[in-house]
Every structure is written in structure tokens, then in C-alpha cells.
Design a protein around this motif. Structure first.
Motif, short mmCIF file in Angstrom:
data_model
loop_
_atom_site.label_atom_id
_atom_site.label_comp_id
_atom_site.label_asym_id
_atom_site.label_seq_id
_atom_site.Cartn_x
_atom_site.Cartn_y
_atom_site.Cartn_z
N GLY A 170 0.81 -1.22 0.00
CA GLY A 170 0.00 0.00 0.00
C GLY A 170 0.85 1.26 0.00
N ILE A 171 1.92 1.24 0.79
CA ILE A 171 2.84 2.39 0.84
C ILE A 171 3.46 2.63 -0.53
N THR A 172 3.90 1.55 -1.17
CA THR A 172 4.52 1.65 -2.50
C THR A 172 3.54 2.21 -3.52
N ILE A 173 2.30 1.72 -3.48
CA ILE A 173 1.26 2.19 -4.42
C ILE A 173 1.00 3.67 -4.21
N ASP A 174 0.86 4.10 -2.95
CA ASP A 174 0.63 5.52 -2.66
C ASP A 174 1.79 6.38 -3.16
N TYR A 175 3.00 5.90 -2.94
CA TYR A 175 4.21 6.63 -3.36
C TYR A 175 4.23 6.78 -4.89
N LEU A 176 3.95 5.69 -5.60
CA LEU A 176 3.96 5.73 -7.07
C LEU A 176 2.82 6.59 -7.61
N ILE A 235 17.84 11.92 -3.16
CA ILE A 235 17.35 12.24 -1.81
C ILE A 235 16.06 13.05 -1.88
N GLU A 236 15.92 13.89 -2.91
CA GLU A 236 14.69 14.68 -3.07
C GLU A 236 13.47 13.80 -3.31
N LEU A 237 13.69 12.58 -3.81
CA LEU A 237 12.57 11.69 -4.14
C LEU A 237 11.77 11.26 -2.91
N ILE A 254 10.88 22.57 -4.78
CA ILE A 254 11.88 23.45 -5.39
C ILE A 254 13.24 22.75 -5.47
N GLY A 255 13.59 22.00 -4.43
CA GLY A 255 14.85 21.24 -4.45
C GLY A 255 14.86 20.18 -5.54
N PHE A 256 13.71 19.54 -5.76
CA PHE A 256 13.60 18.55 -6.83
C PHE A 256 13.81 19.20 -8.19
N TYR A 257 13.18 20.35 -8.42
CA TYR A 257 13.35 21.06 -9.69
C TYR A 257 14.80 21.51 -9.87
N PHE A 258 15.41 22.02 -8.81
CA PHE A 258 16.82 22.45 -8.88
C PHE A 258 17.73 21.29 -9.25
#
Length: 386
Positions: free
Chosen positions: A155-161, A214-216, A230-234
Motif C-alpha cells: 500500500g505504501i509503495t502504491i501511494d508513493y507511485l 534524496i529529493e525523491l 523546489i529542491g527537486f526542480y533544482f
């Protein structure tokens, strides 16, 4: 020196003109300050490795610590450089290259300096404000991440995806650079294993990749506003910029003999840069004056000592002479609102109405009128109380 100047020619259009980064840079938010501190930390670490200068190692660690102090939830950025070292060691083993003991010393020194700075800051800042900071952190972490206690691993994996899928499919016209950056990652990895690849690219690409990985973790959050990404975009745009930069070999191209691969890269640069400019220009053309108009609306009224309350209060009534108090569920001014504050106006969004229902407030009974104002994409209710 010239390498950095050439690289900045890519950083400005590909990173700082990326629509999300460009617009959020205008706000006084800790997220944009923190990610810029991470960029400076990466820059000074590279200088430290390139020039084998331990002073710049400390400066790099200092900027990383500042990134964490500006917003404590950026503590995750501490793990960028340990992860970089693991990726670097793995890269050397796969490519069958000898380890550089000097680089290992610099990374370990960086981790040491960062740890000392963060622990010192934690002791000086946390313990005098332990109750407030703990409450804020608990709210920020427990209420915003997927609740692992309520789900199994599947369930955690599905929510994350699903969170990732929703991110990629929501407003795709604003994420063209993100798509291009994600596509560029395999090409960057391929360049990494070429013999003629520069040390500048190897070091910075693996640091940017560490930051990106790490941003993931943020896609595990139930509440994920743009500013959190913003860190993910950077990091993704930094990967794109480095990949293009290395492909163009420091921008030294013989335009009389342009290879097809270089032509594709030039088209990518022009396309993404022009896309950024058109999106920013489109935002400028569609700008509204809703906040100014609402401020003028409140400016016409007298409030005496009765405050205007709600999460929008300070923004929408900053030019009036009224006292403004925010309301945040389970955090600030959310209990016994009428008895404790006797507000003249409560401003709220429909989705936040639950905080008032829990406090026993029924607007139909206690208000003279409730009007709805359009503020950008938001419908904001303004309740005038009796």
C-alpha cells in the motif's frame, strides 16, 4: 574560471528561468534560500576537490548547515554528500579506476565539519526552543507523510507511485523541462563512463544525482505544495545543465562541423529556454490584482480592536488598520476563537471549514454575511461576524 562562466550560460536559462524556480524566487520563502545554499555548498566542495583546499571544504559545509538552519526540514540535505561518496566509490569500482585518497579525505572532512556545525546549531537553537520546535516538526512530519501504520508495504509503495504519477501528469505544460531533465539522466550516466569525460562533470553530476535521489523522498508526502519541490526542480535541472555542458565540451563547438548530436543538444537548449521565457511572459500577461483589490476593500472599513482572522488575513488585509491573526488547524489560534479573540472577520477556504466546525462555529448563525472573493485560483470566503 572560464569553465564556471560557460556553465553559468546554461544554469541561468535552464535552472533559474525554470517557471517554478523563477516564480518562487520572488517570495521570501526559506525553501528557495536553502536550495541556493545547497548550490553554493556544491560549488565550494568542487573547488575544494579541484584545488585540494580544505578552507573551501569548511565553507561548503557552512553553506550546507545554513540550508538546514533556514528551514529545519532541510536536514535531509546533510545526506547528499555521504550518498555522493557511496556513488563515487561504486562508480570507481564499476569503471575499474583507482580511488583518489585526497578526495576521500575532503569528503570525510566535509561530513565532519557539517556534523559539528549542525550539532552545535542544534544545541544552541533547539534546546531553548524545544517545545515549539518539537511541536512544529511533529506536525510537519506526522501529518504530511503517508501513514505507514495504516498501510502495508504494498500500500505504501502504491501511494508513493501514485504521488509521482500525479506530479508528472498535473499541469504538464509547466513541467516540460522536468521531462527533458529526466530523459537526460541516462545520457548523463552514459557520459560518466566515457574516457574523455572531465572531472568537473564526474564530481558534479554524481553530487547532483545524490541530491536528486534524496529529493525523491518527498513523494511520500500526502501534502506536497510546489514550494516543497523546489529542491527537486533544482537538482533535476542541474543534472540537465551538466549533461548538456559536458556534451558541448565547454561550449567549444566548431559551427562549420556541427555533429547531429550537438545539433540536438542546441535545439534542446533553445527549446527549453524559449519555453521558460514564454511561460514567464504568459504569467506576466495573466497577472491579477486580486490581493490589492481585497486590501482596498478592507481599507474602507473600521475594525476598532476586533481582529481579522484566518490564514489569508495578513495577506488580504495588510493595508488596513485592523489587527490580523492567522488560524492554522491544530497549531495556532484554533481553539475558542470567538471567546478568546472576538473577531470582526474570519477569512477561510471551504476546505478549511472543518477547523471552525470543530470549534463550534456555524457561520450561518454568527455572521451578518459571507462573501466569496476570487484570489488567483482560490475561492476565499470572507465572513463578517455580528
Amino acid at each position: 574560471g572560464s569553465k564556471y562562466k560557460h556553465f553559468m550560460l546554461l544554469v541561468i536559462p535552464l535552472i533559474y528561468l525554470e517557471p517554478h524556480i523563477f516564480h518562487f524566487t520572488h517570495y521570501s520563502l526559506p525553501e528557495t534560500l536553502s536550495v541556493n545554499c545547497i548550490i553554493l555548498s556544491i560549488f565550494f566542495l568542487w573547488r575544494s576537490i579541484y584545488k585540494e583546499n580544505y578552507k573551501t571544504t569548511f565553507i561548503s559545509a557552512l553553506f550546507l548547515a545554513i540550508a538546514c538552519f533556514l528551514k529545519v526540514l532541510f536536514i535531509y540535505s546533510f545526506f547528499i554528500f555521504p550518498l555522493f561518496y557511496l556513488l563515487w566509490v561504486s562508480y570507481l569500482k564499476i569503471s575499474k579506476q583507482e580511488a583518489n585518497p585526497q578526495l576521500r579525505k575532503i569528503i570525510f572532512r566535509h561530513i565532519f565539519f557539517s556534523s559539528i556545525l549542525l550539532v552545535s546549531g542544534f544545541i544552541i537553537w533547539y534546546f531553548p526552543n524545544k517545545s515549539l520546535i518539537s511541536k512544529t516538526l511533529n506536525f510537519g512530519i506526522e501529518s504530511r507523510f503517508i501513514k505507514t501504520s495504516e498501510l502495508n508495504l504494498f500500500g505504501i509503495t502504491i501511494d508513493y507511485l501514485l504521488n509521482i504519477k500525479n506530479f508528472l501528469t498535473d499541469s504538464p505544460y509547466l513541467k516540460i523541462t522536468t521531462y527533458v531533465a529526466l530523459i537526460s539522466i541516462p545520457f548523463g550516466v552514459k557520459i560518466l563512463f566515457k574516457k574523455k569525460t572531465s572531472m568537473f562533470f564526474k564530481i558534479n553530476f554524481l553530487i547532483a544525482m545524490s541530491w536528486f535521489i534524496i529529493e525523491l523522498h518527498k513523494f511520500g508526502m500526502n501534502y506536497l505544495p510546489t514550494r516543497y519541490l523546489i529542491g527537486f526542480y533544482f537538482s533535476s535541472c542541474l543534472l540537465l545543465s551538466l549533461t548538456i555542458y559536458e556534451n558541448l565540451q565547454c561550449l567549444k563547438i566548431d559551427f562549420r562541423k556541427i555533429k547531429s548530436s550537438n545539433l540536438i543538444i542546441i535545439i534542446v537548449i533553445l527549446f527549453t529556454s524559449l519555453n521558460h521565457i514564454f511561460l514567464i511572459y504568459g504569467s506576466y500577461q495573466n497577472k491579477t490584482y486580486d490581493i490589492i483589490e481585497t486590501n482596498n476593500y478592507f481599507k474602507k472599513h473600521s475594525f476598532s480592536t476586533r481582529p481579522i482572522m484566518g490564514s489569508w488575513a495578513s495577506s488580504l488585509a495588510r493595508n488596513s488598520k485592523a489587527i490580523t491573526n492567522p488560524i492554522f488547524e491544530d497549531r495556532t489560534n484554533h481553539k475558542k476563537i470567538i471567546n478568546n479573540y472576538n473577531p470582526r472577520v474570519i477569512i477561510f477556504e471551504e476546505e478549511n471549514k472543518n477547523v471552525f466546525i470543530k470549534d463550534g462555529i456555524i457561520f450561518d448563525e454568527i455572521s451578518d454575511s459571507v462573501i466569496v472573493k476570487k484570489i488567483g485560483n482560490y475561492n476565499v470566503n470572507i465572513a463578517w461576524l455580528k
